[in-house]
Design a protein around this motif. Structure first.
Motif, PDB file in Angstrom:
ATOM      1  N   ARG A 108       0.835  -1.217   0.000  1.00  0.00           N
ATOM      2  CA  ARG A 108       0.000   0.000   0.000  1.00  0.00           C
ATOM      3  C   ARG A 108       0.862   1.257   0.000  1.00  0.00           C
ATOM      4  NH1 ARG A 108      -5.283  -2.110   1.546  1.00  0.00           N
ATOM      5  NH2 ARG A 108      -6.188  -0.035   1.552  1.00  0.00           N
ATOM      6  N   TRP A 109       1.944   1.239   0.807  1.00  0.00           N
ATOM      7  CA  TRP A 109       2.821   2.414   0.820  1.00  0.00           C
ATOM      8  C   TRP A 109       3.351   2.716  -0.580  1.00  0.00           C
ATOM      9  CZ3 TRP A 109       5.321   0.210   5.789  1.00  0.00           C
ATOM     10  CH2 TRP A 109       4.868   0.906   6.917  1.00  0.00           C
ATOM     11  N   THR A 110       3.653   1.627  -1.324  1.00  0.00           N
ATOM     12  CA  THR A 110       4.305   1.803  -2.632  1.00  0.00           C
ATOM     13  C   THR A 110       3.313   1.668  -3.795  1.00  0.00           C
ATOM     14  OG1 THR A 110       4.857  -0.558  -2.809  1.00  0.00           O
ATOM     15  CG2 THR A 110       6.480   0.830  -1.728  1.00  0.00           C
ATOM     16  N   CYS A 111       2.010   1.635  -3.489  1.00  0.00           N
ATOM     17  CA  CYS A 111       0.978   1.458  -4.520  1.00  0.00           C
ATOM     18  C   CYS A 111       1.303   0.277  -5.437  1.00  0.00           C
ATOM     19  CB  CYS A 111       0.798   2.721  -5.350  1.00  0.00           C
ATOM     20  SG  CYS A 111      -0.050   4.019  -4.467  1.00  0.00           S
ATOM     21  N   GLY A 112       1.723  -0.804  -4.838  1.00  0.00           N
ATOM     22  CA  GLY A 112       1.913  -2.036  -5.599  1.00  0.00           C
ATOM     23  C   GLY A 112       3.252  -2.162  -6.305  1.00  0.00           C
ATOM     24  N   ARG A 113       4.115  -1.168  -6.128  1.00  0.00           N
ATOM     25  CA  ARG A 113       5.438  -1.323  -6.753  1.00  0.00           C
ATOM     26  C   ARG A 113       6.162  -2.501  -6.104  1.00  0.00           C
ATOM     27  NH1 ARG A 113       9.349   3.787  -7.101  1.00  0.00           N
ATOM     28  NH2 ARG A 113      11.241   2.540  -7.253  1.00  0.00           N
ATOM     29  N   TYR A 114       6.080  -2.590  -4.798  1.00  0.00           N
ATOM     30  CA  TYR A 114       6.571  -3.783  -4.087  1.00  0.00           C
ATOM     31  C   TYR A 114       5.342  -4.587  -3.678  1.00  0.00           C
ATOM     32  CZ  TYR A 114      11.330  -1.956  -3.816  1.00  0.00           C
ATOM     33  OH  TYR A 114      12.581  -1.502  -4.129  1.00  0.00           O
ATOM     34  N   LYS A 115       5.368  -5.844  -4.052  1.00  0.00           N
ATOM     35  CA  LYS A 115       4.124  -6.601  -3.991  1.00  0.00           C
ATOM     36  C   LYS A 115       4.018  -7.551  -2.798  1.00  0.00           C
ATOM     37  CE  LYS A 115       3.336  -6.684  -8.970  1.00  0.00           C
ATOM     38  NZ  LYS A 115       3.756  -5.303  -9.044  1.00  0.00           N
ATOM     39  N   ALA A 116       2.808  -7.612  -2.244  1.00  0.00           N
ATOM     40  CA  ALA A 116       2.494  -8.672  -1.280  1.00  0.00           C
ATOM     41  C   ALA A 116       1.947  -9.821  -2.119  1.00  0.00           C
ATOM     42  CB  ALA A 116       1.451  -8.190  -0.294  1.00  0.00           C
ATOM     43  N   VAL A 117       2.665 -10.907  -2.178  1.00  0.00           N
ATOM     44  CA  VAL A 117       2.346 -11.949  -3.150  1.00  0.00           C
ATOM     45  C   VAL A 117       1.703 -13.159  -2.469  1.00  0.00           C
ATOM     46  CG1 VAL A 117       3.436 -13.605  -4.724  1.00  0.00           C
ATOM     47  CG2 VAL A 117       4.037 -11.191  -4.847  1.00  0.00           C
ATOM     48  N   PRO A 118       0.628 -13.701  -3.110  1.00  0.00           N
ATOM     49  CA  PRO A 118      -0.032 -14.871  -2.527  1.00  0.00           C
ATOM     50  C   PRO A 118       0.901 -16.079  -2.420  1.00  0.00           C
ATOM     51  CG  PRO A 118      -1.407 -13.892  -4.243  1.00  0.00           C
ATOM     52  CD  PRO A 118      -0.066 -13.214  -4.313  1.00  0.00           C
ATOM     53  N   HIS A 119       0.725 -16.806  -1.333  1.00  0.00           N
ATOM     54  CA  HIS A 119       1.505 -18.034  -1.132  1.00  0.00           C
ATOM     55  C   HIS A 119       0.640 -19.025  -0.365  1.00  0.00           C
ATOM     56  CE1 HIS A 119       2.347 -15.094   2.041  1.00  0.00           C
ATOM     57  NE2 HIS A 119       2.533 -16.100   2.882  1.00  0.00           N
ATOM     58  N   ARG A 120       1.082 -20.276  -0.315  1.00  0.00           N
ATOM     59  CA  ARG A 120       0.299 -21.332   0.329  1.00  0.00           C
ATOM     60  C   ARG A 120       1.242 -22.456   0.745  1.00  0.00           C
ATOM     61  NH1 ARG A 120      -2.408 -23.908  -5.231  1.00  0.00           N
ATOM     62  NH2 ARG A 120      -0.539 -25.051  -5.837  1.00  0.00           N
ATOM     63  N   VAL A 121       0.744 -23.335   1.605  1.00  0.00           N
ATOM     64  CA  VAL A 121       1.589 -24.445   2.067  1.00  0.00           C
ATOM     65  C   VAL A 121       0.812 -25.741   1.981  1.00  0.00           C
ATOM     66  CG1 VAL A 121       2.916 -25.407   3.989  1.00  0.00           C
ATOM     67  CG2 VAL A 121       2.764 -22.936   3.718  1.00  0.00           C
ATOM     68  N   LYS A 122       1.482 -26.738   1.442  1.00  0.00           N
ATOM     69  CA  LYS A 122       0.874 -28.061   1.306  1.00  0.00           C
ATOM     70  C   LYS A 122       1.936 -29.078   1.706  1.00  0.00           C
ATOM     71  CE  LYS A 122      -0.408 -28.751  -2.983  1.00  0.00           C
ATOM     72  NZ  LYS A 122      -1.111 -29.104  -4.233  1.00  0.00           N
ATOM     73  N   ASN A 123       1.683 -29.821   2.759  1.00  0.00           N
ATOM     74  CA  ASN A 123       2.658 -30.839   3.166  1.00  0.00           C
ATOM     75  C   ASN A 123       2.171 -32.202   2.697  1.00  0.00           C
ATOM     76  OD1 ASN A 123       4.487 -32.523   4.350  1.00  0.00           O
ATOM     77  ND2 ASN A 123       3.836 -32.134   6.464  1.00  0.00           N
ATOM     78  N   LEU A 124       2.732 -32.679   1.605  1.00  0.00           N
ATOM     79  CA  LEU A 124       2.305 -33.981   1.077  1.00  0.00           C
ATOM     80  C   LEU A 124       3.319 -35.075   1.399  1.00  0.00           C
ATOM     81  CD1 LEU A 124       0.890 -32.915  -2.400  1.00  0.00           C
ATOM     82  CD2 LEU A 124      -0.357 -33.416  -0.309  1.00  0.00           C
ATOM     83  N   THR A 125       4.202 -34.815   2.336  1.00  0.00           N
ATOM     84  CA  THR A 125       5.205 -35.827   2.699  1.00  0.00           C
ATOM     85  C   THR A 125       4.661 -36.687   3.839  1.00  0.00           C
ATOM     86  OG1 THR A 125       6.280 -34.603   4.471  1.00  0.00           O
ATOM     87  CG2 THR A 125       6.970 -34.088   2.220  1.00  0.00           C
ATOM     88  N   ASN A 126       5.430 -37.686   4.223  1.00  0.00           N
ATOM     89  CA  ASN A 126       5.014 -38.447   5.404  1.00  0.00           C
ATOM     90  C   ASN A 126       5.772 -38.010   6.657  1.00  0.00           C
ATOM     91  OD1 ASN A 126       7.412 -39.503   4.783  1.00  0.00           O
ATOM     92  ND2 ASN A 126       6.650 -41.497   4.092  1.00  0.00           N
ATOM     93  N   GLN A 127       6.254 -36.777   6.621  1.00  0.00           N
ATOM     94  CA  GLN A 127       6.894 -36.203   7.807  1.00  0.00           C
ATOM     95  C   GLN A 127       6.105 -34.972   8.240  1.00  0.00           C
ATOM     96  OE1 GLN A 127      10.775 -35.822   5.704  1.00  0.00           O
ATOM     97  NE2 GLN A 127      11.494 -35.580   7.813  1.00  0.00           N
ATOM     98  N   ASP A 128       6.074 -34.704   9.555  1.00  0.00           N
ATOM     99  CA  ASP A 128       5.453 -33.457  10.015  1.00  0.00           C
ATOM    100  C   ASP A 128       6.330 -32.279   9.613  1.00  0.00           C
ATOM    101  OD1 ASP A 128       3.789 -35.204  11.210  1.00  0.00           O
ATOM    102  OD2 ASP A 128       3.901 -34.295  13.195  1.00  0.00           O
ATOM    103  N   ARG A 129       5.701 -31.152   9.359  1.00  0.00           N
ATOM    104  CA  ARG A 129       6.481 -29.946   9.015  1.00  0.00           C
ATOM    105  C   ARG A 129       6.305 -28.894  10.103  1.00  0.00           C
ATOM    106  NH1 ARG A 129       5.484 -24.857   6.218  1.00  0.00           N
ATOM    107  NH2 ARG A 129       7.295 -24.261   4.990  1.00  0.00           N
ATOM    108  N   LEU A 130       7.381 -28.190  10.383  1.00  0.00           N
ATOM    109  CA  LEU A 130       7.328 -27.098  11.350  1.00  0.00           C
ATOM    110  C   LEU A 130       7.853 -25.830  10.683  1.00  0.00           C
ATOM    111  CD1 LEU A 130       6.643 -27.247  14.454  1.00  0.00           C
ATOM    112  CD2 LEU A 130       9.076 -26.917  14.833  1.00  0.00           C
TER     113      LEU A 130
END
Ligand SMILES: O=C(O)CCC(=O)C(=O)O
Ligand SMILES: [Fe+2]
Length: 288
Positions: free
Chosen positions: A207-229
């Protein structure tokens, strides 16, 4: 469903911007620092995400934090439920890495200020002298066979943008973080890299930079057989901070009207209560 990208996020050696001379805050090697600042600026514009290495954070403390976190999540449910967020008025406290990570947040914000041509003290002087610094520890149970539920793709953390200025994320060695490539809509994998943090831009910097520097969507998917921290540390404006497009950036009127002023405290509470409605009633109870 969007495709996976074969791009990787930039890895920036930030050594030159964390070593300042004591007296005046100048960088020890101004030329090397300028080079890092340029890389940070480009990464903010293109990806909104980058890795940092040579960041000066004590790796032993990081390992200790992750192993304490792991031992908490390994405890029986009854034990963990004592600390359920529904029962929390608000968890405030000390953790050993807090000071170091806050200092690192200031150093990266200084570089970001410089990369925008605003100067290295700009954000600290005007907005982030007393940052709001929430810290979370996330546990993603192993979930190798549960790609889909009722035809929907399942995520540990669904697609979102972070709310504040900067996030400094430590992840263990399991992986699963993905970042949207805004120019193609593909998903870029952000795998664990030893001795790094993943850094990303939040909504307020956008917002400060009117989108010049972006807040970009991200997500997490743990498809392994180990717990993730994972352990995200958020470096955010203070609750009272009113965020408007920066006059200093010579933005157009059209850009400015697209980003009306928001008070950060109101913004983050609305977001958090939308995700965790039960916290809203807990907070109201506390106010009574
Ligand atoms: O667990 C992760 O890797 C990311 C968590 C995250 O995106 C967040 O807390 O905002
Ligand atoms: Fe996030």
């Amino acid at each position: 469903m969007s495709q996976q990208s074969n791009l990787s996020l930039p890895i920036i050696d930030i050594g030159p911007i964390i070593h300042t001379t004591d007296s005046d805050g100048n960088y020890q090697d101004e030329q090397a620092a300028a080079n890092v600042i340029k890389q940070i600026g480009q990464a903010c514009e293109r990806f909104g995400f980058f890795y940092i290495k040579n960041h000066g954070i004590d790796e032993e403390l990081v390992d200790k934090l992750m192993s304490e976190g792991r031992s908490f999540f390994n405890k029986p449910l009854d034990y963990k439920n004592q600390y359920h967020m529904k029962n929390s008025k608000v968890y405030r406290g000390y953790f050993e890495l807090g000071g170091e990570l806050t200092k690192l947040g200031h150093s990266i914000m200084a570089a970001i200020g410089e990369s925008l041509g605003l100067g290295r003290d700009f954000f600290r002087n005007k907005f982030t002298s007393e940052p709001f610094i929430p810290f979370r520890l996330f546990h993603y149970p192993s979930d190798p066979n549960a790609k889909f539920e009722n035809g929907e793709e399942r995520f540990g953390v669904g697609k979102h943008q972070d709310y504040g200025c900067l996030t400094l994320l430590k992840q263990d060695n399991v992986g699963g973080l993905e970042v949207e490539d805004r120019s193609t809509g593909e998903w870029i994998s952000a795998p664990p890299l030893e001795k790094t943090f993943v850094v990303n831009i939040g909504d307020m910097l956008e917002r400060w930079t009117c989108g010049r520097y972006k807040a970009v969507p991200h997500r997490v998917k743990n498809l392994t057989n180990q717990d993730r921290l994972s352990a995200p540390f958020f470096f955010d404006p203070n609750f009272e901070c009113v965020v408007t497009p920066l006059e200093e950036l010579a933005l157009t009127e059209e850009e400015k009207t697209k980003w009306p002023p928001v008070k950060y405290g109101d913004y983050i509470l609305a977001k958090v209560f939308a995700v965790f409605p039960e916290l809203k009633s807990a907070a109201l109870k506390y106010e009574e």
